[in-house]
Design a protein around this motif. Structure first.
Motif, PDB file in Angstrom:
ATOM      1  N   UNK A  97      48.707  86.778  -7.331  1.00  0.00           N
ATOM      2  CA  UNK A  97      47.810  87.746  -7.959  1.00  0.00           C
ATOM      3  C   UNK A  97      46.368  87.274  -7.847  1.00  0.00           C
ATOM      4  N   UNK A  98      45.488  88.207  -7.563  1.00  0.00           N
ATOM      5  CA  UNK A  98      44.051  87.930  -7.514  1.00  0.00           C
ATOM      6  C   UNK A  98      43.477  88.251  -8.887  1.00  0.00           C
ATOM      7  N   UNK A  99      43.120  87.214  -9.628  1.00  0.00           N
ATOM      8  CA  UNK A  99      42.778  87.360 -11.045  1.00  0.00           C
ATOM      9  C   UNK A  99      41.367  86.872 -11.313  1.00  0.00           C
ATOM     10  N   UNK A 100      40.666  87.666 -12.119  1.00  0.00           N
ATOM     11  CA  UNK A 100      39.349  87.283 -12.622  1.00  0.00           C
ATOM     12  C   UNK A 100      39.524  86.957 -14.095  1.00  0.00           C
ATOM     13  N   UNK A 101      39.318  85.695 -14.458  1.00  0.00           N
ATOM     14  CA  UNK A 101      39.575  85.283 -15.828  1.00  0.00           C
ATOM     15  C   UNK A 101      38.512  85.792 -16.791  1.00  0.00           C
ATOM     16  N   UNK A 102      37.279  85.769 -16.353  1.00  0.00           N
ATOM     17  CA  UNK A 102      36.163  86.264 -17.153  1.00  0.00           C
ATOM     18  C   UNK A 102      35.241  87.045 -16.230  1.00  0.00           C
ATOM     19  N   UNK A 103      34.442  87.928 -16.817  1.00  0.00           N
ATOM     20  CA  UNK A 103      33.579  88.788 -16.004  1.00  0.00           C
ATOM     21  C   UNK A 103      32.576  87.982 -15.182  1.00  0.00           C
ATOM     22  N   UNK A 104      32.222  86.807 -15.669  1.00  0.00           N
ATOM     23  CA  UNK A 104      31.210  86.006 -14.976  1.00  0.00           C
ATOM     24  C   UNK A 104      31.826  85.076 -13.942  1.00  0.00           C
ATOM     25  N   UNK A 105      33.165  85.030 -13.854  1.00  0.00           N
ATOM     26  CA  UNK A 105      33.833  84.127 -12.944  1.00  0.00           C
ATOM     27  C   UNK A 105      34.311  84.863 -11.694  1.00  0.00           C
ATOM     28  N   UNK A 106      34.461  84.160 -10.586  1.00  0.00           N
ATOM     29  CA  UNK A 106      34.967  84.802  -9.370  1.00  0.00           C
ATOM     30  C   UNK A 106      36.464  85.071  -9.455  1.00  0.00           C
ATOM     31  N   UNK A 107      36.931  85.936  -8.577  1.00  0.00           N
ATOM     32  CA  UNK A 107      38.361  86.213  -8.495  1.00  0.00           C
ATOM     33  C   UNK A 107      39.054  85.081  -7.743  1.00  0.00           C
ATOM     34  N   UNK A 108      40.168  84.625  -8.289  1.00  0.00           N
ATOM     35  CA  UNK A 108      40.919  83.509  -7.701  1.00  0.00           C
ATOM     36  C   UNK A 108      42.360  83.932  -7.500  1.00  0.00           C
ATOM     37  N   UNK A 109      42.949  83.465  -6.416  1.00  0.00           N
ATOM     38  CA  UNK A 109      44.375  83.720  -6.162  1.00  0.00           C
ATOM     39  C   UNK A 109      45.235  82.733  -6.925  1.00  0.00           C
ATOM     40  N   UNK A 110      46.200  83.261  -7.667  1.00  0.00           N
ATOM     41  CA  UNK A 110      47.145  82.432  -8.399  1.00  0.00           C
ATOM     42  C   UNK A 110      48.556  82.666  -7.842  1.00  0.00           C
ATOM     43  N   UNK A 111      49.390  81.619  -7.961  1.00  0.00           N
ATOM     44  CA  UNK A 111      50.772  81.684  -7.475  1.00  0.00           C
ATOM     45  C   UNK A 111      51.739  81.359  -8.596  1.00  0.00           C
ATOM     46  N   UNK A 112      52.879  82.004  -8.569  1.00  0.00           N
ATOM     47  CA  UNK A 112      53.956  81.638  -9.453  1.00  0.00           C
ATOM     48  C   UNK A 112      54.740  80.470  -8.871  1.00  0.00           C
TER      49      UNK A 112
END
Length: 121
Positions: A97-112
């Motif tokens: 999933x491509x997730x943005x944790x906070x509005x000021x942070x970039x989108x990062x790919x996470x893996x299960x």
């Protein structure tokens, strides 16, 4: 922190069905594309299916017509309905999933962590 947790894998006979789930938890501002990948022994990880926030999906040719990806954006959850399973579908399936944790942070790919799917008689 963000976690992706898959569930629903197991052993199934050829022609059977399984439904995988992937739940995202933690501090999440937004989730963009979500997808399923798989890796069979001795092979590279490959894309199975991906869906955008509107639910539009793309599939690997090998699973078209048999697998269906879906999302419940309110629950930050994604599913993979797998029907008419074949022995060649045997692999560890990973959620991405491509997730943005906070509005000021970039989108990062996470893996299960992956869930094993075995198709065998």
């Amino acid at each position: 922190q963000v976690q992706l947790v898959e569930s629903g894998g197991g052993l199934v006979q050829p022609g059977g069905s399984l439904r995988l789930s992937c739940a995202a938890s933690g501090t999440i501002f937004s989730i963009n594309a979500m997808g399923w990948y798989r890796q069979a022994p001795g092979k590279q990880r490959e894309l199975v299916a991906v869906a955008d926030t509107g639910g539009r999906a793309n599939y690997a040719d090998s699973v078209k017509g048999r697998f269906t990806i879906s999302r419940d954006n309110a629950k930050n959850t994604m599913y993979l309905q797998m029907d008419n399973l074949k022995p060649e579908d045997t692999a560890v399936y990973y959620c991405n999933a491509a997730i943005q944790r906070l509005a000021i942070l970039p989108t990062i790919n996470y893996w299960g962590q992956g869930t094993q799917v075995t198709v065998s008689s």
